[in-house]
Design a protein around this motif. Structure first.
Motif, PDB file in Angstrom:
ATOM      1  N   PRO A 370       0.811  -1.242   0.000  1.00 26.72           N
ATOM      2  CA  PRO A 370       0.000   0.000   0.000  1.00 26.72           C
ATOM      3  C   PRO A 370       0.830   1.272   0.000  1.00 26.72           C
ATOM      4  O   PRO A 370       0.322   2.349  -0.371  1.00 26.72           O
ATOM      5  CB  PRO A 370      -0.818  -0.128   1.290  1.00 26.72           C
ATOM      6  CG  PRO A 370      -0.893  -1.588   1.560  1.00 26.72           C
ATOM      7  CD  PRO A 370       0.416  -2.136   1.111  1.00 26.72           C
ATOM      8  N   HIS A 371       2.092   1.188   0.387  1.00 26.85           N
ATOM      9  CA  HIS A 371       2.950   2.367   0.413  1.00 26.85           C
ATOM     10  C   HIS A 371       3.688   2.580  -0.916  1.00 26.85           C
ATOM     11  O   HIS A 371       4.498   3.511  -1.018  1.00 26.85           O
ATOM     12  CB  HIS A 371       3.970   2.250   1.559  1.00 26.85           C
ATOM     13  CG  HIS A 371       3.331   2.140   2.915  1.00 26.85           C
ATOM     14  ND1 HIS A 371       2.866   3.249   3.610  1.00 26.85           N
ATOM     15  CD2 HIS A 371       3.055   1.047   3.697  1.00 26.85           C
ATOM     16  CE1 HIS A 371       2.348   2.856   4.777  1.00 26.85           C
ATOM     17  NE2 HIS A 371       2.450   1.526   4.842  1.00 26.85           N
ATOM     18  N   PHE A 372       3.430   1.699  -1.896  1.00 23.51           N
ATOM     19  CA  PHE A 372       4.034   1.901  -3.213  1.00 23.51           C
ATOM     20  C   PHE A 372       3.463   3.168  -3.852  1.00 23.51           C
ATOM     21  O   PHE A 372       2.319   3.559  -3.594  1.00 23.51           O
ATOM     22  CB  PHE A 372       3.732   0.711  -4.137  1.00 23.51           C
ATOM     23  CG  PHE A 372       4.587  -0.498  -3.873  1.00 23.51           C
ATOM     24  CD1 PHE A 372       5.529  -0.518  -2.852  1.00 23.51           C
ATOM     25  CD2 PHE A 372       4.464  -1.638  -4.649  1.00 23.51           C
ATOM     26  CE1 PHE A 372       6.298  -1.627  -2.614  1.00 23.51           C
ATOM     27  CE2 PHE A 372       5.222  -2.751  -4.422  1.00 23.51           C
ATOM     28  CZ  PHE A 372       6.147  -2.749  -3.383  1.00 23.51           C
ATOM     29  N   PRO A 373       4.230   3.841  -4.701  1.00 24.43           N
ATOM     30  CA  PRO A 373       3.648   4.947  -5.478  1.00 24.43           C
ATOM     31  C   PRO A 373       2.499   4.437  -6.360  1.00 24.43           C
ATOM     32  O   PRO A 373       2.421   3.253  -6.699  1.00 24.43           O
ATOM     33  CB  PRO A 373       4.832   5.426  -6.329  1.00 24.43           C
ATOM     34  CG  PRO A 373       6.042   4.985  -5.576  1.00 24.43           C
ATOM     35  CD  PRO A 373       5.675   3.695  -4.926  1.00 24.43           C
ATOM     36  N   LYS A 374       1.624   5.315  -6.737  1.00 31.72           N
ATOM     37  CA  LYS A 374       0.433   4.913  -7.511  1.00 31.72           C
ATOM     38  C   LYS A 374       0.823   4.246  -8.827  1.00 31.72           C
ATOM     39  O   LYS A 374       0.197   3.276  -9.256  1.00 31.72           O
ATOM     40  CB  LYS A 374      -0.442   6.131  -7.786  1.00 31.72           C
ATOM     41  CG  LYS A 374      -1.088   6.706  -6.538  1.00 31.72           C
ATOM     42  CD  LYS A 374      -2.014   7.876  -6.893  1.00 31.72           C
ATOM     43  CE  LYS A 374      -2.700   8.419  -5.649  1.00 31.72           C
ATOM     44  NZ  LYS A 374      -3.606   9.561  -5.978  1.00 31.72           N
ATOM     45  N   ALA A 375       1.853   4.765  -9.476  1.00 28.25           N
ATOM     46  CA  ALA A 375       2.276   4.169 -10.754  1.00 28.25           C
ATOM     47  C   ALA A 375       2.818   2.764 -10.545  1.00 28.25           C
ATOM     48  O   ALA A 375       2.631   1.871 -11.380  1.00 28.25           O
ATOM     49  CB  ALA A 375       3.338   5.047 -11.411  1.00 28.25           C
ATOM     50  N   ALA A 376       3.457   2.534  -9.420  1.00 25.08           N
ATOM     51  CA  ALA A 376       4.045   1.216  -9.158  1.00 25.08           C
ATOM     52  C   ALA A 376       2.988   0.200  -8.749  1.00 25.08           C
ATOM     53  O   ALA A 376       3.168  -0.997  -8.946  1.00 25.08           O
ATOM     54  CB  ALA A 376       5.101   1.318  -8.073  1.00 25.08           C
ATOM     55  N   ARG A 377       1.876   0.650  -8.192  1.00 25.83           N
ATOM     56  CA  ARG A 377       0.855  -0.286  -7.739  1.00 25.83           C
ATOM     57  C   ARG A 377       0.190  -1.012  -8.913  1.00 25.83           C
ATOM     58  O   ARG A 377      -0.302  -2.129  -8.764  1.00 25.83           O
ATOM     59  CB  ARG A 377      -0.215   0.455  -6.943  1.00 25.83           C
ATOM     60  CG  ARG A 377       0.284   1.033  -5.627  1.00 25.83           C
ATOM     61  CD  ARG A 377      -0.825   1.796  -4.934  1.00 25.83           C
ATOM     62  NE  ARG A 377      -0.325   2.608  -3.822  1.00 25.83           N
ATOM     63  CZ  ARG A 377      -1.070   3.444  -3.134  1.00 25.83           C
ATOM     64  NH1 ARG A 377      -2.367   3.580  -3.442  1.00 25.83           N
ATOM     65  NH2 ARG A 377      -0.543   4.144  -2.150  1.00 25.83           N
TER      66      ARG A 377
END
Length: 441
Positions: A370-377
């Motif tokens: 959940p702490h990944f950047p939005k692009a990485a998710r």
């Protein structure tokens, strides 16, 4: 007071006179006792033994006691001579047994470095050369400053030779000694099996190896590496491969004793076995690798799953913040603090280790996701269905990992091929939800 002293002095003089008289009387009696008496009783009244013995004087009593107890003069001289001779012999023995005091030259010689011809220096040099050969160490280790400091700290009085000495003298000597032993063993062998393999190094050099297996008279299995050399021909044609094998076997005197050749599944080596008319069988470990590659890793769905896993691993490898969060998650969940493994796509076992590590750290990764950047998710996140498929894939690959290690042992024979294959089939039957996994694949 003076009267008393004079009286005491007179009495002392009187006592001394009596003592002298008794001494004379005692000596006369002693002399007369040595001669035979003329009658039962001596006529001399002086020699008659008095009814009461006179008081023995203190000074003469002590002297007479020691005189009577001591040895005679002759015996004393003999004892003195014998004791002196014994003492001198003991001194001579101690002198012979006691170490000779070293000279100044001998003392300083113990601190001087060994010469190159000293037996201890020769032994040290040979042991270092054997360490380089048996441990696959680079020859440059003899010039390593840390290795030289270690030898100086050990105070071996040994000066290590140059790198050229090991390359031109020591290692060739070891090669000649080992090759002579191999030829001696090969002469006693009736039948020999050969294993061959070919690969390209990171320096873009092609190598080919030949190893031999045979039984001794006591039925002990012998495994020997015959050659690991750069391939001497430019092209890897079947004719060149046959020529290389014939020359190698002829060099060791094994061409006439050849029983079977174990080879990989490359087309050129398979065709070379037909050209050379060698009895051959495929390598089980290499065949298992082809099964994994063709059956799993080249599957479209498994390829997409593996690609997503590589992206997840790359995310933790390149972002320090995410790596620290993963460490914190491992501490919170009390999981082993293990690093995420990046695979080498050309080696399926490295891919297996990467996927296996992800399943071991699944909970920690889910806590950090959940702490990944939005692009990485979007492209670096595994769904629940993908995690389930990943667990089943790791279980299947683990079976091939175990049997590949078992089949790669130098002591394995062809009699173990059928048991290994049966073990693979039994292991797949025990994998949970394997039928669903096969359908999904």
């Amino acid at each position: 007071m003076l009267k008393h002293l004079n009286a005491f002095h007179k009495s002392d003089i009187k006592n001394q006179k009596q003592d002298k008289a008794s001494i004379i009387n005692f000596d006369i009696c002693a002399d007369s006792s040595t001669s035979e008496p003329s009658s039962k009783f001596s006529p001399n009244p002086v020699c008659d033994t008095p009814t009461t013995m006179p008081r023995k004087p203190q000074s003469t009593t002590i002297t007479s006691v020691f005189t009577s107890l001591g040895p005679k003069v002759e015996d004393a001289e003999i004892n003195t001579r014998s004791s002196s001779s014994t003492l001198s012999s003991v001194k001579m023995k101690l002198k012979l047994l006691s170490p000779k005091q070293p000279t100044i030259y001998q003392v300083f010689a113990k601190t001087w470095p060994f010469t190159s011809t000293d037996p201890k220096a020769i032994i040290n040099t040979r042991l270092i050369a054997e360490m380089v050969c048996t441990g696959n160490q680079p020859v440059s280790i003899v010039e390593n400053s840390g290795f030289k400091r270690l030898l100086q700290f050990l105070k071996l009085r040994y000066t290590i030779p140059s790198r050229k000495c090991f390359l031109t003298i020591e290692i060739p000597n070891i090669y000649q000694k080992v090759s002579s032993e191999i030829r001696f063993l090969a002469k006693k062998a009736d039948h020999v099996s050969i294993n061959t393999d070919m690969w390209r190094s990171t320096a873009n050099i092609d190598y080919m190896s030949l190893t031999a297996d045979f039984l001794k008279e006591d039925m002990k299995q012998i495994h020997i590496c015959l050659r690991v050399v750069p391939f001497p021909y430019e092209s890897h044609t079947a004719d060149n491969l046959v020529k290389f094998m014939n020359e190698s076997l002829e060099c060791w005197g094994l061409l006439e004793k050849l029983n079977v050749v174990v080879r990989d599944n490359a087309r050129n080596i398979v065709f070379a076995m037909e050209v050379g008319k060698f009895l051959n069988i495929p390598c089980l470990a290499h065949t298992l690798q082809l099964v994994v590659k063709d059956g799993y890793l080249d599957n479209e769905r498994m390829s997409l799953l593996t690609a997503t896993c590589r992206k997840v691993v790359g995310h933790f490898k390149h972002l320090v913040k995410s790596y620290k969060l993963l460490r914190q998650s491992q501490e919170i969940l009390r999981l082993p603090k293990q690093n995420i493994i990046q695979d080498e796509p050309t080696r399926w076992n490295s891919t297996f280790h990467m996927l296996n590590r992800l399943t071991e750290q699944k909970d920690a990764i889910l806590l950090v996701t959940p702490h990944f950047p939005k692009a990485a998710r979007q492209n670096k996140k595994l769904s629940t269905e993908e995690w389930d498929s990943l667990v089943s894939l790791v279980a299947a690959l683990n079976v091939f990992e175990d049997v590949t290690l078992a089949a790669s042992s130098s002591k394995v024979t062809t009699s173990e091929v059928i048991p290994i294959i049966n073990a693979v089939n039994i292991s797949f039957d025990r994998i949970k939800d394997y039928e669903n996994f096969k359908e999904s694949v």
